[in-house]
Design a protein around this motif. Structure first.
Motif, short mmCIF file in Angstrom:
data_model
loop_
_atom_site.label_atom_id
_atom_site.label_comp_id
_atom_site.label_asym_id
_atom_site.label_seq_id
_atom_site.Cartn_x
_atom_site.Cartn_y
_atom_site.Cartn_z
N THR A 202 18.81 35.31 63.65
CA THR A 202 19.45 34.40 64.60
C THR A 202 20.32 35.21 65.54
OG1 THR A 202 19.46 32.58 63.00
CG2 THR A 202 21.00 32.42 64.84
N GLN A 205 22.33 32.76 71.59
CA GLN A 205 23.48 31.86 71.58
C GLN A 205 23.57 31.12 72.91
OE1 GLN A 205 26.91 34.29 70.79
NE2 GLN A 205 26.27 34.80 68.70
N SER A 215 24.54 28.88 68.07
CA SER A 215 23.34 29.67 67.76
C SER A 215 22.08 28.81 67.84
CB SER A 215 23.45 30.26 66.36
OG SER A 215 24.46 31.25 66.31
N ILE A 217 19.09 28.63 66.20
CA ILE A 217 18.46 29.09 64.96
C ILE A 217 16.94 28.96 65.09
CG2 ILE A 217 18.27 28.66 62.48
CD1 ILE A 217 21.17 27.56 62.65
#
Length: 308
Positions: A202, A205, A215, A217
């Protein structure tokens, strides 16, 4: 199309995502998960080659800013980004766009190794182009227009950019540079971006409306999609081109393949008539965004983004 209940549901989701975040995940898109993975794997194979091999396709202004760049050669707001990359652009005939397109002329530099690199990427580019066109048809409906609002003189002959990006594991610089940021905070230039990122790290952002970094993901088989500067103008600011950055805190090397779907290279971009009476809520006084020529916007960014 606008009367199909399934389409209406997706259009409502698109509208909410574009207004509230400028970023969203795309699933059920029809591009096989196997191909998505292969594109990342073959990109990783290239970046693992010795520098001498990678530099055979070195990016230069004379090559139309197409090709390979070393770690630190891409610059965001004056700071070197900690990534290496191959940059590719839609090819066009010399002289097609006159002085406007001169800086971007030239064929893409595809590496000889790994084998089948070019063939795989060209298939992927075709599928990403079709997918982006379909997403924009949904966004056109969300804005209150026809599904084909973005075609014709705006994006009937869409330009595209693809960046194959490798981020070394952290810590990389050992204090030798100002930061370990893989890519500094920025917005994208065009209409839409499709991000194909490693599933086990990850790093991407996104800054939300409250100013916090969130984030993105990874979700296996999905694309992270975000809107760019040209769509912000066309929507008259109703949809925001959101700031985002990359920080790879993993000790492992990270690969990301970003496909940027743009307007026509010579498109004059200004708010759609359907958007001139719409303004983003709670973002100050009403206004009509100024027009821009996409090719000028791209060339000015490209010529200041590389430390050469």
């Amino acid at each position: 199309m606008a009367e199909d209940p399934g389409v209406i549901q997706v259009v409502q989701q698109l509208d909410r995502a574009c207004r509230d975040a400028g970023f969203f995940y795309v699933i059920g898109h029809g591009i096989s998960e196997d191909l998505i993975k292969k594109v990342r794997e073959i990109t990783r194979e290239f970046f693992m080659l010795p520098y001498d091999e990678k530099l055979k396709i070195k990016m230069t202004p004379a090559a139309g800013y197409r090709g390979y760049q070393r770690i630190g050669e891409n610059v965001t707001k004056g700071k070197p980004d900690i990534h290496e990359a191959i940059d590719c652009y839609r090819e066009f005939k010399q002289g097609k766009y006159g002085d406007l397109g001169k800086a971007m002329e030239g064929p893409n530099q595809w590496p000889e190794k790994p084998h089948e690199f070019k063939e795989l990427m060209e298939e992927y580019l075709r599928l990403c182009t079709d997918l982006s066109r379909n997403i924009l048809r949904g966004i056109a409906l969300a804005l209150g227009g026809s599904p084909y609002e973005f075609e014709g003189k705006i994006a009937g002959e869409p330009f595209w950019v693809m960046r194959l990006i490798g981020y070394p594991g952290a810590p990389f610089t050992n204090g030798k540079l100002e930061n370990d940021v893989g890519c500094g905070a920025h917005t994208d230039y065009g209409l839409l971006t499709l991000v194909n990122q490693d599933e086990d790290k990850t790093a991407l952002q996104v800054r939300n409306l409250g100013g916090d970094w969130i984030s993105a993901i990874p979700i296996p088989g999905s694309f992270v999609c975000n809107i760019g500067d040209m769509l912000k103008i066309l929507s008259n600011g109703v949809y925001e081109s959101t700031l985002h950055r990359v920080i790879n805190n993993s000790p492992l090397y990270r690969v990301c393949v970003a496909f940027f779907y743009e307007t026509n290279f010579d498109a004059v971009v200004e708010p759609f008539d359907i958007c001139k009476d719409k303004y983003p809520e709670g973002r100050g006084e009403s206004q009509i965004f100024k027009r821009a020529v996409y090719g000028e916007h791209l060339v000015s960014k490209v010529q200041t983004n590389f430390a050469m």
